[in-house]
Structures are given as C-alpha cells and as structure tokens.
Enzyme design. Structure first.
Site, PDB file in Angstrom:
ATOM      1  N   LYS A  98       5.491  15.568 -24.844  1.00 56.52           N
ATOM      2  CA  LYS A  98       5.811  16.848 -25.348  1.00 56.52           C
ATOM      3  C   LYS A  98       6.627  17.281 -23.819  1.00 56.52           C
ATOM      4  O   LYS A  98       5.930  17.973 -23.008  1.00 56.52           O
ATOM      5  CB  LYS A  98       4.566  17.882 -25.606  1.00 56.52           C
ATOM      6  CG  LYS A  98       4.890  18.918 -26.407  1.00 56.52           C
ATOM      7  CD  LYS A  98       5.838  19.816 -25.959  1.00 56.52           C
ATOM      8  CE  LYS A  98       5.187  20.819 -24.989  1.00 56.52           C
ATOM      9  NZ  LYS A  98       6.196  21.871 -24.604  1.00 56.52           N
ATOM     10  N   GLY A 148       3.045  20.510 -14.517  1.00 59.70           N
ATOM     11  CA  GLY A 148       3.509  21.928 -14.737  1.00 59.70           C
ATOM     12  C   GLY A 148       2.560  22.931 -13.667  1.00 59.70           C
ATOM     13  O   GLY A 148       2.267  22.443 -12.624  1.00 59.70           O
ATOM     14  N   GLY A 165      -2.408  23.781 -16.147  1.00 62.18           N
ATOM     15  CA  GLY A 165      -3.226  22.593 -15.793  1.00 62.18           C
ATOM     16  C   GLY A 165      -4.863  22.760 -15.908  1.00 62.18           C
ATOM     17  O   GLY A 165      -5.384  21.830 -16.431  1.00 62.18           O
ATOM     18  N   GLU A 213      -0.487  17.142 -11.909  1.00 62.74           N
ATOM     19  CA  GLU A 213       0.543  17.384 -10.680  1.00 62.74           C
ATOM     20  C   GLU A 213       0.929  18.658 -11.045  1.00 62.74           C
ATOM     21  O   GLU A 213       1.618  19.160 -11.801  1.00 62.74           O
ATOM     22  CB  GLU A 213       1.914  16.531 -11.195  1.00 62.74           C
ATOM     23  CG  GLU A 213       1.586  15.020 -10.986  1.00 62.74           C
ATOM     24  CD  GLU A 213       1.407  14.624  -9.758  1.00 62.74           C
ATOM     25  OE1 GLU A 213       1.710  15.265  -8.858  1.00 62.74           O
ATOM     26  OE2 GLU A 213       1.320  13.219  -9.561  1.00 62.74           O
ATOM     27  N   CYS A 250       8.388  21.664  -7.023  1.00 58.87           N
ATOM     28  CA  CYS A 250       6.780  21.918  -6.936  1.00 58.87           C
ATOM     29  C   CYS A 250       6.404  21.709  -5.324  1.00 58.87           C
ATOM     30  O   CYS A 250       5.512  22.402  -4.853  1.00 58.87           O
ATOM     31  CB  CYS A 250       6.133  20.966  -7.793  1.00 58.87           C
ATOM     32  SG  CYS A 250       6.772  19.191  -7.712  1.00 58.87           S
ATOM     33  N   GLU A 270       3.313  30.987  -5.749  1.00 60.77           N
ATOM     34  CA  GLU A 270       4.405  29.912  -5.962  1.00 60.77           C
ATOM     35  C   GLU A 270       5.267  30.958  -6.460  1.00 60.77           C
ATOM     36  O   GLU A 270       4.992  31.294  -7.524  1.00 60.77           O
ATOM     37  CB  GLU A 270       3.840  28.718  -6.772  1.00 60.77           C
ATOM     38  CG  GLU A 270       4.936  27.905  -6.979  1.00 60.77           C
ATOM     39  CD  GLU A 270       4.532  26.877  -7.777  1.00 60.77           C
ATOM     40  OE1 GLU A 270       4.004  26.960  -8.799  1.00 60.77           O
ATOM     41  OE2 GLU A 270       4.721  25.485  -7.385  1.00 60.77           O
TER      42      GLU A 270
HETATM   43  P1  NAP Z   1       4.179  25.197 -17.249  1.00 59.85           P
HETATM   44  O1  NAP Z   1       4.452  26.469 -17.998  1.00 59.85           O
HETATM   45  O2  NAP Z   1       2.640  24.989 -16.798  1.00 59.85           O
HETATM   46  O3  NAP Z   1       4.487  24.120 -18.513  1.00 59.85           O
HETATM   47  C1  NAP Z   1       4.522  22.896 -18.163  1.00 59.85           C
HETATM   48  C2  NAP Z   1       4.363  21.958 -19.639  1.00 59.85           C
HETATM   49  O4  NAP Z   1       2.976  22.612 -20.314  1.00 59.85           O
HETATM   50  C3  NAP Z   1       5.259  22.537 -20.598  1.00 59.85           C
HETATM   51  O5  NAP Z   1       5.877  21.135 -21.439  1.00 59.85           O
HETATM   52  C4  NAP Z   1       4.688  23.698 -21.308  1.00 59.85           C
HETATM   53  O6  NAP Z   1       5.313  23.748 -22.511  1.00 59.85           O
HETATM   54  C5  NAP Z   1       3.328  23.035 -21.420  1.00 59.85           C
HETATM   55  N1  NAP Z   1       2.312  24.242 -21.927  1.00 59.85           N
HETATM   56  C6  NAP Z   1       2.431  25.374 -21.793  1.00 59.85           C
HETATM   57  N2  NAP Z   1       1.227  25.897 -22.143  1.00 59.85           N
HETATM   58  C7  NAP Z   1       0.467  24.772 -22.466  1.00 59.85           C
HETATM   59  C8  NAP Z   1      -0.811  24.919 -23.356  1.00 59.85           C
HETATM   60  N3  NAP Z   1      -1.473  25.893 -23.532  1.00 59.85           N
HETATM   61  N4  NAP Z   1      -1.230  23.668 -23.751  1.00 59.85           N
HETATM   62  C9  NAP Z   1      -0.410  22.590 -23.648  1.00 59.85           C
HETATM   63  N5  NAP Z   1       0.724  22.466 -22.927  1.00 59.85           N
HETATM   64  C10 NAP Z   1       1.085  23.713 -22.500  1.00 59.85           C
HETATM   65  O7  NAP Z   1       5.005  24.978 -16.196  1.00 59.85           O
HETATM   66  P2  NAP Z   1       6.748  24.999 -16.229  1.00 59.85           P
HETATM   67  O8  NAP Z   1       6.968  26.593 -16.315  1.00 59.85           O
HETATM   68  O9  NAP Z   1       7.269  24.243 -17.091  1.00 59.85           O
HETATM   69  O10 NAP Z   1       7.122  24.452 -14.812  1.00 59.85           O
HETATM   70  C11 NAP Z   1       6.781  25.240 -13.559  1.00 59.85           C
HETATM   71  C12 NAP Z   1       5.567  24.881 -12.809  1.00 59.85           C
HETATM   72  O11 NAP Z   1       5.350  23.594 -12.809  1.00 59.85           O
HETATM   73  C13 NAP Z   1       5.480  25.350 -11.460  1.00 59.85           C
HETATM   74  O12 NAP Z   1       4.116  26.053 -11.475  1.00 59.85           O
HETATM   75  C14 NAP Z   1       5.575  24.201 -10.691  1.00 59.85           C
HETATM   76  O13 NAP Z   1       4.872  24.256  -9.401  1.00 59.85           O
HETATM   77  C15 NAP Z   1       4.982  23.272 -11.519  1.00 59.85           C
HETATM   78  N6  NAP Z   1       5.405  21.700 -11.249  1.00 59.85           N
HETATM   79  C16 NAP Z   1       4.667  20.912 -10.357  1.00 59.85           C
HETATM   80  C17 NAP Z   1       5.198  19.677 -10.281  1.00 59.85           C
HETATM   81  C18 NAP Z   1       4.290  18.535  -9.631  1.00 59.85           C
HETATM   82  O14 NAP Z   1       4.847  17.464  -9.563  1.00 59.85           O
HETATM   83  N7  NAP Z   1       3.324  18.825  -9.037  1.00 59.85           N
HETATM   84  C19 NAP Z   1       6.469  19.436 -10.798  1.00 59.85           C
HETATM   85  C20 NAP Z   1       7.238  20.092 -11.353  1.00 59.85           C
HETATM   86  C21 NAP Z   1       6.535  21.500 -11.573  1.00 59.85           C
HETATM   87  P3  NAP Z   1       6.537  24.833 -23.117  1.00 59.85           P
HETATM   88  O15 NAP Z   1       7.131  25.200 -21.623  1.00 59.85           O
HETATM   89  O16 NAP Z   1       7.252  24.382 -23.902  1.00 59.85           O
HETATM   90  O17 NAP Z   1       5.451  26.070 -23.244  1.00 59.85           O
END
Ligand code: NAP
Ligand code: MG
Length: 499
Positions: free
Chosen positions: A192, A245, A250, A268, A302, A402
């Site tokens: 997804k 994410g 998480g 992650e 990230c 962040e």
């Molecule tokens: P996010 O909002 O946490 O979303 C990540 C993924 O989870 C997306 O596919 C999102 O789908 C999905 N998601 C959202 N709510 C969910 C729920 N209730 N249940 C299941 N899945 C759900 O993060 P983002 O906005 O895409 O990315 C930014 C964040 O990711 C930042 O905080 C960054 O630090 C972190 N990040 C970490 C790493 C690492 O390797 N540690 C790498 C990249 C990013 P939708 O967006 O379609 O709602």
C-alpha cells in the site's frame, strides 16, 4: 552530463505519458470494487496528475487472498532458487530499461528533480532488487549440534503474506527495500504505497510480472492510509507489516497488530538527527555535509541532518558557510530543469504545515539566519527555499519536532559533554554525525550518539551492504543488507531421531 535531458524533453514526455493509477491484484490491473477513485495533484505545478483507484477493505481482502493463495501453492517459494534469482535479476534489468519512464512517474507524483529520480532513485531501487535477487540461491539453513542419533534442522522459512506500507519521500527506493528481501525470502507481498506516490509502485509491479513473477506474489492496492492501509494492518491473514512513515502512524500500526492477529511489525520512522561540529573540524566539509544532509530532497528525508549542534565559537561562521554552499550548489528549480538539485515539496498542505511550524518556532524565540520561505508561487507548485534557524536551546520546538522540510536548526554548545547531551536529547535515534579532526573524540562521540547510523566527517554515505533503521522512537527492524532478510523469516526446527 545532462545531455538531451532538457526541460522541454521531459515536458514532451509528460505530455505523451498515459498515467496508470489502477491497482495491481493477482497479476492484473484492477479497479476498486466500489469503483471510486481519487486525483493526485502534481506538486510541481498544482495541476491534476494521475487518477488512482481508491482501494478499501474489500480490495485489501482480494489482494491478501491472492497473496495467500500464491504462497500456499508454492508457486514462488518452492521455485528453484536459481530461477527465483533469474526472475528478480530480470526485474531489476527491466527497471533499468524503463529508467526514464520510472523517473518521470516518480517526479510527477512527488515533485523531486527528474534528474535525481533518474540518477538516484531508479538506480538505487533496481540495484536493491538485484542485490536481494542474488541472495535467492545463497541463503543456507543450519544443522544444530545434537547427539549422534539425532538430526535437528534449523530452517529459515518465509512468514507468508507481508503487508508493506510506505511513504512518499523516496517511493521507489523504500518500496524496493521492502520488496527485495521479502520476496527473496519467498513471501508474498501486498504493498500500500502513500496516496501521494503510487505511480511507480504500480509500474514496478507490472515489470515484476513481465519478468516472470507469478500472479499474486506481489500486489499493489492504492488508496488512503485510514482505509486501505488500516485494513491491511488489521487483516487477520497478514503475517507481518513492514512500515515506513511517521512515528505517529507507526504507533497505530503496532496497535492494529495487537488488536488483531499479533502480526509482526517492523517500523522505520521519523528522525531529528544531530550533526555535531567541533571547532577543530574542517568547517567547509562540515558546512557542505550539513547543507546537503538537511536540504537534499527538500528535507523530506527521514535521516536528514536537521539539528546542527555547533561549538559556540564557530557557529556563526559555520552558518555563513552553509548559506554559501546552499546558494552555490543547491539549486531550487522546476523539477524538469536539468539544473534543479531540489524541487517541490510533496503538496501544499505539507508546505503549509512546515510554514506553521516555523512561525511557531519564531514566536518561541528561534531566529532565522536565512531562507525557509515559500517561493515560486507563480508556478502553482509547492516550493520552499532551504533555510537555517538558530534555536535558543534544544528545548525549542524547531529543535525537537520533525519538520520534514528544508529547515535546519542550529543549537550551540560549549563542551563535548554538552554536545552529546544535546545530540541524545531527542525521542528519535535514526542517524547522527560528528565533525572533528581529533580521532579520539571522533571515536568517543560516534559510539555515544544513540542512533542506528553515525557518520564521522561525512553525512549520508551508505550502501545496500549496511543496515538502515532506528533506535528509540525511530522504530525497529532494519532495511538493507543481508540482515534485512531476517525479519521476513522465521526459524523452524525439524528434529529427527534415528534408530
Ligand atoms: P505517514 O503519514 O506515516 O504515512 C506513511 C504510510 O502510512 C502511507 O502509506 C500512509 O497512507 C499510511 N497510513 C497513514 N495512516 C495510516 C493508518 N491509520 N493505518 C495504516 N496506514 C496508514 O507518513 P508520510 O506522510 O507518508 O511520510 C512522512 C513521514 O515518514 C515522516 O515522519 C518521515 O520521517 C517518515 N519516514 C521515515 C523513513 C524511515 O526510513 N525511517 C523514511 C521515509 C519517511 P496515506 O498517505 O495514503 O494516508
Ligand atoms: Mg500520508
């Protein structure tokens, strides 16, 4: 270097492109069962991009059933290892052959410079699939020590159906970090992708099948996190969620796993990584690392070096050098411009969130050294210039939250002890760095920074051979390296007694 890759070249490619936003389930394109869709607005110019299927629980059910059936049938995991390797290597080759197409799709979705998509994201993703493909026929099991009449096999077996949920900042790379080891280990996957960045996920699924991956082994369900994502993470027939994410989501994922079938979880998550600079350091090298480490990909990284922990005596000088490097090297432009080193942020809502965090930080007393402003508004896109703030202390919100934008927060220190206290005073533990010419100090400080990766006198160098992931609330489980295979497997003992 950029040759025929002019802005006009990419614009023509965009004009000619047909964007496929349908899901990929059981080896073929699929619409949402209820027929709903959503439109992705292009961050580069604010115009409509692709229309995606809006997958929901019933579509996740369909994809998981297909993944389970493929796993049970053994069509992938029981294939000759050398044959699985051949398919994965062919897949990596197809990604390289479609490099321009994949780069364009990635940039349409996320607004990063197309030359970065072309030379970094697609290349690293293909290399990752190749790296794990090569492992298919090189993974051995164990025979445990026993008495002479017994033989105990310790088998490493695939878990079954893996749900991968990924973010929008490096879609191709992070998807491959999950897909490579999960598939090499013999699992099936339901991916997804983030709602902002599904184009390349769909395309690489098609290429995987063109390479010979059997139907059902790798499915893509597009849609929103609260709908498709939650349904996947709560599914009773999913054995593990591999998530990248935010820390916030998480934590939800762990909750879903606990509320349902106790599926495994690997996370992650976010970071607020410190880059410590001592007065004895090569300040030009430190300034370059700090600027690129924080501003690359518009800070949507990230492990970005978002906290500059600088010895007070050189802090102002260092910030001036960072400003110079940024002006000289980190060109902000439309993502199709060959000169662009950074492009748009992911979407307007995110840009507004970043600006609001900055405003709150300034109200608290953090001061702007330069940049960090909304720019290029005439384009209709979501652009922001890189910038630096000086915090009163590590307690300021700009030093703690962040931001996920091109915003670097500088915090001064006077002693090594204080530098380390500041570096580790964070809920995150993804990465960090130390700049010094004192090798004893480099050793001490790199050991003491509590983070999954620490660099000495450099930043953001890595390879597939090194594990990547965090401590503390940056998550657990590691992507990349041979160790990433472990989390997609379980140990199974088979004990046999003779005579
Ligand atoms: P996010 O909002 O946490 O979303 C990540 C993924 O989870 C997306 O596919 C999102 O789908 C999905 N998601 C959202 N709510 C969910 C729920 N209730 N249940 C299941 N899945 C759900 O993060 P983002 O906005 O895409 O990315 C930014 C964040 O990711 C930042 O905080 C960054 O630090 C972190 N990040 C970490 C790493 C690492 O390797 N540690 C790498 C990249 C990013 P939708 O967006 O379609 O709602
Ligand atoms: Mg999101």
């Amino acid at each position: 270097m950029t040759g025929h890759y002019t802005r006009d070249y990419w614009q023509k490619a965009l004009d000619a492109a047909t964007l496929n936003g349908r899901m990929f389930i059981d080896g073929k394109a699929a619409d949402a069962a209820d027929g709903t869709t959503f439109v992705r607005i292009r961050p580069m110019d604010g115009k409509p991009g692709a229309t995606f299927a809006r997958g929901k629980a019933v579509d996740i059910d369909r994809a998981v059933a297909s993944a389970r059936a493929a796993f049970q049938s053994g069509v992938w995991r029981h294939k000759e290892p050398v044959e699985r390797k051949r398919i994965m290597l062919r897949w990596a080759e197809l990604m390289r052959e479609h490099r321009e197409e994949l780069a364009l799709l990635e940039t349409i979705d996320v607004g990063k410079p197309v030359m970065a998509s072309l030379n970094v994201d697609v290349v690293l993703a293909a290399n990752c699939i190749q790296y794990y493909g090569e492992m298919c026929d090189k993974l051995y099991d164990e025979i445990a020590p026993t008495g002479p009449n017994d033989r105990a096999l310790v088998r490493k077996v695939p878990l079954g159906v893996i749900g991968a949920i990924t973010p929008w900042n490096y879609p191709l790379i992070i998807d491959s970090w999950k897909l490579g080891p999960a598939l090499a280990a013999g699992n099936s996957v339901v991916l997804k992708p983030a709602e902002q960045s599904s184009l390349t996920a769909i395309r690489i699924a098609e290429l995987a099948h063109e390479a010979g991956l059997p139907a059902g082994v790798f499915n893509v369900v597009t849609g929103y996190g609260e709908e498709a994502g939650q349904a996947l993470a709560k599914h009773m027939d999913v054995d593990m969620i591999a998530f990248t994410g935010s820390t916030e989501v998480g934590k939800l994922i762990m909750g879903y796993a606990a509320q349902t079938n106790l599926k495994r979880v690997a996370l992650e998550l976010g970071g607020k990584s410190p880059l410590i600079v001592f007065a004895d350091a090569d300040l030009d090298a430190a300034a370059s690392a700090a600027a690129w480490g924080c501003f690359y990909n518009s800070g949507e990284t990230c492990h970005a070096s978002t906290r500059l922990v600088a010895e007070r005596s050189i802090m102002d000088q260092l910030i001036r050098k960072i400003e110079e490097v940024t002006a000289r090297e980190i060109t902000l432009a439309h993502p199709f411009e060959p000169s662009a080193q950074i492009g748009a942020l992911i979407e307007d809502a995110h840009l507004e969130k970043v600006l609001a965090m900055i405003e709150a930080g300034e109200r608290e007393g953090s001061t702007r050294a330069f940049g960090a402003e909304k720019v290029m508004t005439e384009t209709g896109g979501s652009y922001m210039s890189p910038g630096v703030f000086v915090a009163k202390s590590n307690a300021d919100s700009l030093a703690r939250q962040e931001i996920f934008g091109p915003v670097l927060t500088a915090i001064p220190f006077d002693t090594e002890e204080e530098a380390l206290a500041i570096a580790n005073d964070t809920s995150y533990g993804l990465a960090g760095a130390v700049f010094t010419t004192n090798m004893g100090r480099a050793h001490r400080v790199s050991e003491a920074i509590h983070a999954g990766t620490v660099w000495i006198n450099t930043y953001d160098i890595s390879s597939l051979a090194t594990p990547f992931g965090g401590f503390k609330q940056s998550g657990f489980g590691r992507d990349r390296s041979v160790h990433a295979i472990d989390k997609y497997c379980d140990y199974k003992t088979i004990w046999q007694r003779y005579a």
